[in-house]
Design a protein around this motif. Sequence first.
Motif, PDB file in Angstrom:
ATOM      1  N   PHE B 142       0.820  -1.207   0.000  1.00 20.67           N
ATOM      2  CA  PHE B 142       0.000   0.000   0.000  1.00 20.67           C
ATOM      3  C   PHE B 142       0.856   1.261   0.000  1.00 20.67           C
ATOM      4  N   MET B 143       0.414   2.247  -0.748  1.00 16.92           N
ATOM      5  CA  MET B 143       1.067   3.554  -0.754  1.00 16.92           C
ATOM      6  C   MET B 143       0.001   4.635  -0.848  1.00 16.92           C
ATOM      7  N   PRO B 144      -0.053   5.567   0.117  1.00 18.37           N
ATOM      8  CA  PRO B 144      -0.947   6.709  -0.047  1.00 18.37           C
ATOM      9  C   PRO B 144      -0.212   7.745  -0.904  1.00 18.37           C
ATOM     10  N   LYS B 145      -0.661   7.943  -2.126  1.00 18.48           N
ATOM     11  CA  LYS B 145       0.119   8.801  -3.047  1.00 18.48           C
ATOM     12  C   LYS B 145      -0.423  10.219  -3.039  1.00 18.48           C
ATOM     13  N   GLY B 146       0.397  11.138  -2.546  1.00 11.08           N
ATOM     14  CA  GLY B 146       0.013  12.541  -2.503  1.00 11.08           C
ATOM     15  C   GLY B 146      -0.034  13.148  -3.895  1.00 11.08           C
ATOM     16  N   ALA B 147      -0.909  14.153  -4.050  1.00 11.25           N
ATOM     17  CA  ALA B 147      -1.090  14.753  -5.382  1.00 11.25           C
ATOM     18  C   ALA B 147       0.035  15.715  -5.744  1.00 11.25           C
ATOM     19  N   GLY B 148       0.650  16.342  -4.738  1.00  7.36           N
ATOM     20  CA  GLY B 148       1.707  17.305  -5.025  1.00  7.36           C
ATOM     21  C   GLY B 148       2.829  16.681  -5.840  1.00  7.36           C
ATOM     22  N   SER B 149       3.168  15.444  -5.513  1.00  5.63           N
ATOM     23  CA  SER B 149       4.230  14.762  -6.249  1.00  5.63           C
ATOM     24  C   SER B 149       3.684  14.025  -7.482  1.00  5.63           C
ATOM     25  N   ASP B 150       2.479  13.470  -7.368  1.00  9.82           N
ATOM     26  CA  ASP B 150       1.910  12.760  -8.522  1.00  9.82           C
ATOM     27  C   ASP B 150       1.647  13.725  -9.684  1.00  9.82           C
TER      28      ASP B 150
END
Lengths: 189, 280
Positions: B142-150
């Motif tokens: 699992f990875m919670p992917k932040g939008a700032g980097s995505d």
Amino acid sequence: MKKVSKPRNLTTPLSQDVIASLRAGDECLITGEIIGARDQAHRLMFEMISRGEELPFELSGSIIYYVGPTQARPGQIIGSAGPTTSSRMDFCTPLLLSMGLKGMIGKGNRSEDVRRAIVKHKAVYFAAPGGLGALLGGCVVSSTVIYGEELGPEAIRLLSVEDMPVVVVNDILGGDMYEDGKLLYRKVL
Amino acid sequence: MREVAAKTIIDTTAALCQKANYHLPDDVLHAISDATRRERSYLGRKALEMISQNAEIAAQGNRPICQDCGAATFFVELGSEVRVVGMTLDEALNAGTRKGYLEGYLRTSMVYDPLLRNNSGDNTPPSVHIVSTPGDAIRIRFMPKGAGSDNVSKIAMLSPSDGIEGIKETVIKCVDEAGAKPCPPITVGIGIGGTVDTCVALAKKALFRRLGSEHNDLVYRNLEKNLYDAVNRLGIGPLGFGGTVTALAVHIEARPCHIASLPVAVNLQCHAFRRAEAVI
């Protein structure tokens, strides 16, 4: 940057003299009231202004923090509350600055239009440390939703903060901390 | 055929969502403290110290590491000798995400429709990648992917003749343009090869590799090293404040591709490098 001076304590609202004295790269601790607003809030503010309606807070002299906090636990004032990427608000910022907005807190660089408007209207853009929501949430001493409760994390909030750590990115002279900092350590031909 | 109750998947998934959002993995904490020793800029070091301090505060369990608790992203290896009973695996991951985010006071950051932009209220649906594997285990990463980097990710469909130089140019340009936006120090996930869709997934998959580990293949190991040095010469530094540590690592995943293609995807990861995994 080899600065070791102590951070400056700033209390909102910021006077014109204080804003004029801030320089890119200055570390500051902000205390006082600020407005929390991000993407949807900016879209709504843009629409309200286009329709000639009043905004739900006094824009003149205010500071907007680009933040969408996590839900508070029972008994907690606010959850995690770090900055979001500012550039998504660039479309609306020159308009808000022309109407009296004096400062923004967020992360990441701004468009040329925004940087020019900061100089023109003698305002300031601060960076809060991105990705440090747990630490920054602890700087918030009160939080009230003043518009758009249904927007959840994107609602407009009146926040009161104490010693919130920020760095000046863009000052009234056109200085840019991100550009200056990068150039000092850049080793690219 | 082994059977696993959907509830087991839901509870495991919910626990992963919460663990990842409150506790940074050991390899990330080590990489940040290493970086603090290496960083030469004053503001950069200060930023790194605050990152460690923030991780300690979050680990107390009251406030998540970052207010952007991310788009829930799962990479699942599903054994061919096991099946989920009660609901489909996708449904169970969905339910586990809902439970994990709501009960963990994690921010619900998903809008149900990209144009209407109404918040789904429970951070569903997650982004799910499932591959089948031998055996009777289910491995959930699992990875919670932040939008700032995505948001600052890139995909480039290069020509095979662009070669390694073309790849380097694409990656360095992506990191340079991203600047402070993805919350450096970043980890650079790179996918090379595949088709346009699989290439992007490879870039994200590359991020799951442990920091400090090396690529198995010498060619990619050298390319990772080369790119790591190059992006750290950009001067962006911690949080973009200027400095010598812009990236903690560069991870590459490669796969076969068409004779006419050289796809390259770059997926950046912020310093709040949250991930957790479980094997059922």
